[in-house]
Design a protein around this motif. Sequence first.
Motif, PDB file in Angstrom:
ATOM      1  N   VAL A 236       0.838  -1.202   0.000  1.00  0.00           N
ATOM      2  CA  VAL A 236       0.000   0.000   0.000  1.00  0.00           C
ATOM      3  C   VAL A 236       0.871   1.249   0.000  1.00  0.00           C
ATOM      4  O   VAL A 236       0.593   2.213  -0.725  1.00  0.00           O
ATOM      5  N   ASP A 237       1.924   1.252   0.808  1.00  0.00           N
ATOM      6  CA  ASP A 237       2.830   2.401   0.833  1.00  0.00           C
ATOM      7  C   ASP A 237       3.413   2.659  -0.550  1.00  0.00           C
ATOM      8  O   ASP A 237       3.518   3.810  -1.004  1.00  0.00           O
ATOM      9  N   ARG A 238       3.798   1.586  -1.232  1.00  0.00           N
ATOM     10  CA  ARG A 238       4.375   1.717  -2.567  1.00  0.00           C
ATOM     11  C   ARG A 238       3.334   2.291  -3.547  1.00  0.00           C
ATOM     12  O   ARG A 238       3.625   3.152  -4.366  1.00  0.00           O
ATOM     13  N   ALA A 239       2.100   1.790  -3.453  1.00  0.00           N
ATOM     14  CA  ALA A 239       1.040   2.281  -4.343  1.00  0.00           C
ATOM     15  C   ALA A 239       0.702   3.740  -4.055  1.00  0.00           C
ATOM     16  O   ALA A 239       0.555   4.554  -4.987  1.00  0.00           O
ATOM     17  N   MET A 240       0.592   4.092  -2.789  1.00  0.00           N
ATOM     18  CA  MET A 240       0.255   5.463  -2.444  1.00  0.00           C
ATOM     19  C   MET A 240       1.367   6.424  -2.836  1.00  0.00           C
ATOM     20  O   MET A 240       1.106   7.564  -3.254  1.00  0.00           O
ATOM     21  N   ALA A 241       2.614   5.987  -2.744  1.00  0.00           N
ATOM     22  CA  ALA A 241       3.735   6.831  -3.166  1.00  0.00           C
ATOM     23  C   ALA A 241       3.651   7.123  -4.658  1.00  0.00           C
ATOM     24  O   ALA A 241       3.857   8.266  -5.097  1.00  0.00           O
ATOM     25  N   GLU A 281      -1.267   6.385   5.578  1.00  0.00           N
ATOM     26  CA  GLU A 281      -0.246   6.947   4.695  1.00  0.00           C
ATOM     27  C   GLU A 281      -0.660   8.321   4.181  1.00  0.00           C
ATOM     28  O   GLU A 281       0.169   9.228   4.077  1.00  0.00           O
ATOM     29  N   LEU A 282      -1.930   8.493   3.860  1.00  0.00           N
ATOM     30  CA  LEU A 282      -2.394   9.814   3.421  1.00  0.00           C
ATOM     31  C   LEU A 282      -2.304  10.814   4.567  1.00  0.00           C
ATOM     32  O   LEU A 282      -1.906  11.975   4.367  1.00  0.00           O
ATOM     33  N   ASP A 283      -2.650  10.372   5.769  1.00  0.00           N
ATOM     34  CA  ASP A 283      -2.539  11.245   6.936  1.00  0.00           C
ATOM     35  C   ASP A 283      -1.085  11.664   7.169  1.00  0.00           C
ATOM     36  O   ASP A 283      -0.800  12.829   7.482  1.00  0.00           O
ATOM     37  N   ARG A 284      -0.168  10.733   6.971  1.00  0.00           N
ATOM     38  CA  ARG A 284       1.247  11.054   7.130  1.00  0.00           C
ATOM     39  C   ARG A 284       1.695  12.124   6.146  1.00  0.00           C
ATOM     40  O   ARG A 284       2.592  12.923   6.435  1.00  0.00           O
ATOM     41  N   ARG A 285       1.036  12.181   4.995  1.00  0.00           N
ATOM     42  CA  ARG A 285       1.355  13.168   3.966  1.00  0.00           C
ATOM     43  C   ARG A 285       0.573  14.471   4.140  1.00  0.00           C
ATOM     44  O   ARG A 285       0.610  15.345   3.267  1.00  0.00           O
TER      45      ARG A 285
END
Length: 334
Positions: A236-241, A281-285
Amino acid sequence: MKRLYNSPGTVVSEALEGIALTHPELLRLAHDPTYVARVDAPVAGRVALVSGGGSGHEPMHVGFVGPGMLSAACPGEVFTSPTADQVEAAVRAVDAGAGTVLVVKNYSGDVMNFEMAAELLAADGVDTETVLVADDVAVEDSTYTSGRRGVGATVLVEKVCGAAAARGDSLAQVAELGRRVCARSRSLGFALTAGTVPATGRRSFELPDDEIEFGVGIHGEPGRERRPMEPVDALVDRAMAAICADFDPAVLTGEVLLFVTGLGSATPLECSIVARRAVQELDRRGLRVARNLVGSYMTSLDMLGVSLTVLVLDEQLVELWDAPVHTAALRWGA
């Protein structure tokens, strides 16, 4: 292959009969050519909304026919574009004189046949506008496309445009809102297995147990790469990046809609695990997930995988997303 089919040749026709029989308050099924329309269409004074594509992606598109979303859908055979005469007939059945918006995923056959139908309709004085969905960041060109593939954002376009049409927006206004959703959406999927095509009884591609297809297409087209299997958080991290890197940084701010769709065999449990990490991950961004849709809404037969879509929201898009919808696959506020 063990499947709940009577025969490969009747899969699509019997599925359409099934959804029409179980939702008679919403849908009517037409034959020769085949399309599914709202029972109350055409709706006087309102823009119509027509989409379609190959079967095998259920509930898209037939499951999204109804008030607040599509006026009609044109289903092709499995992974096969609908014909121009299907599209033309569907538009003629639901157009109330205010024009029709055609929502088209960027696959060569879909583009060609919807364009042909639009030309035939224009010659008869029927106004149409086309919204071309091309939101997949995985690859620029693929087996079926010139340019980016149209994937998860299609569902979001259909919801927003359907709400705009229901409130009385003009043809140009509905189409412009659809294009805004396209411009503000990015998607990417990954799969652990391919889907099994009814006509062959075989998977559309083979993957070793320790590999995934990263950036897979909804017809089983190759993605960016085949990678070693990783924990779902890393995937998921890879996809969101990849999704976030494709946005203009000036656009990717504030509130977003997160759409996580299983591709056929992903369980609700798995989709929720994917959604959990995507929100984190979106929150982290620095992005707040103000709206979400999680489940199996755009599938690829029995492919085991997910697709993630991010739509950057504004006040009007939130209003249209929240507006009532009543379809076989999506319903709220109605």
